[in-house]
Design an enzyme around this catalytic site. Structure first.
Site, mmCIF file in Angstrom:
data_model
loop_
_atom_site.group_PDB
_atom_site.id
_atom_site.type_symbol
_atom_site.label_atom_id
_atom_site.label_comp_id
_atom_site.label_asym_id
_atom_site.label_seq_id
_atom_site.Cartn_x
_atom_site.Cartn_y
_atom_site.Cartn_z
ATOM 1 N N GLY A 147 6.479 33.775 4.530
ATOM 2 C CA GLY A 147 6.560 35.208 4.243
ATOM 3 C C GLY A 147 6.333 35.499 2.767
ATOM 4 O O GLY A 147 5.528 36.367 2.401
ATOM 5 N N HIS A 207 4.444 26.162 15.818
ATOM 6 C CA HIS A 207 4.830 25.006 16.616
ATOM 7 C C HIS A 207 4.288 25.234 18.031
ATOM 8 O O HIS A 207 4.298 26.362 18.522
ATOM 9 C CB HIS A 207 6.369 24.949 16.656
ATOM 10 C CG HIS A 207 6.950 23.591 16.913
ATOM 11 N ND1 HIS A 207 6.201 22.449 16.993
ATOM 12 C CD2 HIS A 207 8.236 23.199 17.093
ATOM 13 C CE1 HIS A 207 6.994 21.412 17.200
ATOM 14 N NE2 HIS A 207 8.240 21.831 17.279
HETATM 15 N N1 LIG Z 1 11.657 24.198 9.293
HETATM 16 C C1 LIG Z 1 10.453 23.794 9.055
HETATM 17 O O1 LIG Z 1 10.200 23.397 7.945
HETATM 18 C C2 LIG Z 1 9.362 23.843 10.083
HETATM 19 C C3 LIG Z 1 9.492 24.634 11.211
HETATM 20 N N2 LIG Z 1 8.442 24.810 12.031
HETATM 21 C C4 LIG Z 1 8.567 25.700 13.177
HETATM 22 O O2 LIG Z 1 8.657 27.048 12.678
HETATM 23 C C5 LIG Z 1 9.502 27.836 13.510
HETATM 24 C C6 LIG Z 1 10.664 28.374 12.712
HETATM 25 O O3 LIG Z 1 11.452 27.312 12.248
HETATM 26 P P1 LIG Z 1 12.516 27.443 11.060
HETATM 27 O O4 LIG Z 1 11.979 28.285 9.975
HETATM 28 O O5 LIG Z 1 12.954 26.070 10.758
HETATM 29 O O6 LIG Z 1 13.649 28.290 11.732
HETATM 30 P P2 LIG Z 1 15.065 27.871 12.362
HETATM 31 O O7 LIG Z 1 14.887 26.895 13.451
HETATM 32 O O8 LIG Z 1 15.968 27.501 11.245
HETATM 33 O O9 LIG Z 1 15.434 29.295 12.980
HETATM 34 C C7 LIG Z 1 15.977 30.270 12.208
HETATM 35 C C8 LIG Z 1 15.661 31.686 12.652
HETATM 36 O O10 LIG Z 1 15.894 31.882 14.053
HETATM 37 C C9 LIG Z 1 16.788 33.007 14.184
HETATM 38 N N3 LIG Z 1 17.574 32.878 15.419
HETATM 39 C C10 LIG Z 1 18.226 31.789 15.858
HETATM 40 N N4 LIG Z 1 18.827 32.046 17.042
HETATM 41 C C11 LIG Z 1 18.521 33.345 17.320
HETATM 42 C C12 LIG Z 1 18.787 34.205 18.431
HETATM 43 N N5 LIG Z 1 19.498 33.777 19.467
HETATM 44 N N6 LIG Z 1 18.290 35.470 18.396
HETATM 45 C C13 LIG Z 1 17.563 35.917 17.356
HETATM 46 N N7 LIG Z 1 17.264 35.135 16.292
HETATM 47 C C14 LIG Z 1 17.729 33.879 16.277
HETATM 48 C C15 LIG Z 1 17.655 32.946 12.949
HETATM 49 O O11 LIG Z 1 18.250 34.188 12.719
HETATM 50 P P3 LIG Z 1 19.810 34.327 12.385
HETATM 51 O O12 LIG Z 1 19.982 33.961 10.951
HETATM 52 O O13 LIG Z 1 20.063 35.757 12.661
HETATM 53 O O14 LIG Z 1 20.542 33.360 13.302
HETATM 54 C C16 LIG Z 1 16.602 32.565 11.889
HETATM 55 O O15 LIG Z 1 15.910 33.708 11.447
HETATM 56 C C17 LIG Z 1 9.910 26.901 14.645
HETATM 57 O O16 LIG Z 1 8.952 27.028 15.668
HETATM 58 C C18 LIG Z 1 9.817 25.517 14.010
HETATM 59 O O17 LIG Z 1 9.691 24.464 14.925
HETATM 60 C C19 LIG Z 1 7.222 24.278 11.750
HETATM 61 C C20 LIG Z 1 7.042 23.485 10.662
HETATM 62 C C21 LIG Z 1 8.135 23.099 9.816
HETATM 63 MG MG LIG Z 2 9.299 20.205 13.662
#
Ligand SMILES: NC(=O)C1=CN([C@@H]2O[C@H](COP(=O)(O)OP(=O)(O)OC[C@H]3O[C@@H](n4cnc5c(N)ncnc54)[C@H](OP(=O)(O)O)[C@@H]3O)[C@@H](O)[C@H]2O)C=CC1
Ligand SMILES: [Mg+2]
Ligand SMILES: CC(=O)[C@](C)(O)C(=O)O
Ligand SMILES: [Mg+2]
Length: 412
Positions: free
Chosen positions: A106, A184
């Site tokens: 973002g 993903h």
């Molecule tokens: N982390 C990384 O570095 C990488 C991640 N990815 C992929 O990118 C995507 C995002 O991953 P990542 O950034 O790690 O995020 P996370 O797995 O840490 O997820 C966090 C987000 O999901 C929201 N969330 C969780 N549960 C709920 C729910 N029940 N309802 C609404 N919102 C919810 C959280 O909001 P809240 O704070 O309100 O709970 C937060 O904004 C995934 O597909 C992941 O596999 C890909 C490459 C690397």
């Molecule tokens: Mg991963």
């Protein structure tokens, strides 16, 4: 001492020079004969094509030789900022979820001058975090559904478990003309478990940064870029691939390589459970434990296991490859490392086979959906990570790090 050190450094350098330079072939000038001199000439030609291509705003796709296999790559230089901004001038990137990827992608897209809004559940941890990063409620920060309504490109960066849970609510909002983006392959590939089935009238694309969202941001700020994979699941406009590549540049990728949703999710779940996270924690711990059992101090055991790895030897692998790291170590170490590598390989292949199968048959997916779908997912994960944090190895590590001259408090 000094002369010994410089001797081994210059030897390492000689060995590096002997290694074949990566071979480059441009798509436009693809030579039929794969001789080194022809390819080297093509490399020069490709470089000059690339230069004029980027200055004229024309796309140049490069085919590179990866250890004998030719693969296409897409580079940021093909998308100068003005071209990128023009390409997305009528779009609103609605980035849903603000975990580590939401944050990195973002902020990078915003800094690249694209119209970005964030959608997260109101007053949650992510909402607070987004405000801290300068997103403004009602202007650039909205509840999830509102953001999807406003967006033309819906970037689903909720946790994989949340993508599944929220799908029934958000699916009807992803209407014709919008684009659905993931980082993903998880949700779409494991549809029997996630129930995520994209509407048939939208482009569905993927850009998966191969690194933590934290480094998606820091590498971008350093003027470098994360490597990402790129894929198309559904192309209704005929522009899906181009859009995915442009978005990859927009979110801060340095270069992108082709994948499919399936290959991305299999390799990603496998890698993070393996050498990137699970295997490395297991291996560090195993080595440390045996040292401690044999009477070594925590300081010695930590230095010989983690500190030397992360601060001295592994960066050498990152810089110039495994043989470079070996050559930068003593002949004694080289002999032993060469002897023991196949032993570790043999012991580990069956575990990696088991892991790949567990990924492929959906076991890993189902575990993640169940665990991370709990309302208490943050607390539950934190509790298990606290156990790691309290292991002697990592407690010893804190003291070791505090002795670094550039040490800064780790409390932030
Ligand atoms: N982390 C990384 O570095 C990488 C991640 N990815 C992929 O990118 C995507 C995002 O991953 P990542 O950034 O790690 O995020 P996370 O797995 O840490 O997820 C966090 C987000 O999901 C929201 N969330 C969780 N549960 C709920 C729910 N029940 N309802 C609404 N919102 C919810 C959280 O909001 P809240 O704070 O309100 O709970 C937060 O904004 C995934 O597909 C992941 O596999 C890909 C490459 C690397
Ligand atoms: Mg991963
Ligand atoms: C950082 C990354 O690419 C991971 C490990 O696959 C993830 O966070 O899911
Ligand atoms: Mg990954």
């Amino acid at each position: 001492m000094a002369s010994l050190a410089s001797r081994s450094a210059s030897q390492a350098l000689r060995n590096t020079a002997r290694r074949a330079t990566p071979r480059i072939v441009s798509a436009a000038t693809k030579p039929q004969v794969a001789s080194y001199s022809l390819l080297a000439k093509a490399a020069v030609a490709a470089k000059s094509t690339q230069k004029s291509a980027s200055s004229e705003g024309v796309r140049g796709i490069k085919t590179l030789d990866f250890a004998g296999t030719k693969e296409v790559v897409y580079e940021r230089s093909d998308w100068p900022l003005a071209k990128l901004q023009d390409y997305f001038k009528n779009d609103t990137l609605a980035l849903i979820g603000y975990g580590s990827q939401g944050h990195g992608q973002g902020l990078n897209a915003r800094d690249n001058g694209l119209n970005v809004i964030i959608g997260v559940r109101k007053d949650g941890e992510s909402w607070r975090q987004a405000i801290e990063d300068g997103w403004v409620p009602g202007e650039t920060l909205f509840p999830i559904e509102e953001a999807i309504e406003k967006g033309t490109i819906i970037m689903n960066l909720l946790s994989d478990a949340a993508q599944s849970q929220t799908w029934p609510t958000i699916a009807p909002l992803i209407t014709k003309g919008k684009t659905l983006y993931f980082s993903h392959g998880f949700s779409v590939v494991f549809k029997e478990d996630t129930k995520v089935i994209p509407p048939t009238d939208v482009d569905v694309i993927l850009v998966a940064p191969k690194g933590s969202g934290r480094t998606v941001r820091t590498l971008f700020k350093e003027g470098r870029g994360i490597n990402s994979s790129v894929a198309v699941f559904q192309d209704v406009t005929g522009k899906a691939k181009e859009k995915a590549i442009a978005l990859g540049v927009g979110i801060g990728s340095g270069y992108m390589y082709d994948t499919t949703f399936e290959k991305e999710v299999y390799s990603d779940l496998y890698g993070e459970r393996g050498v990137l996270m699970g295997a490395i924690q297991g291996l560090f711990l195993a080595q440390y434990q045996v040292l401690r059992k044999n009477g070594h101090t925590p300081s010695e055991a930590f230095n010989e296991t983690v500190e030397e790895a992360t601060q001295s030897l592994y960066p050498l692998i990152g810089a110039k490859g495994m043989d470079y790291m070996f050559n930068a170590c003593s002949t004694t170490a080289r002999r032993g490392g060469l002897d023991w590598a196949p032993v570790f390989e043999k012991a580990n292949v069956p575990i990696f086979e088991q892991l790949y199968e567990s990924v492929k048959n959906g076991t890993e997916t189902r575990k993640s959906l169940e665990f991370n779908g709990r309302p208490t997912y943050r607390k539950d994960l934190a509790a298990e990570l606290e156990i790691i944090n309290n292991q002697e190895i990592w407690r010893a590590g804190k003291t070791v790090r505090s002795l670094r001259p550039d040490y800064k408090s780790e409390s932030e």
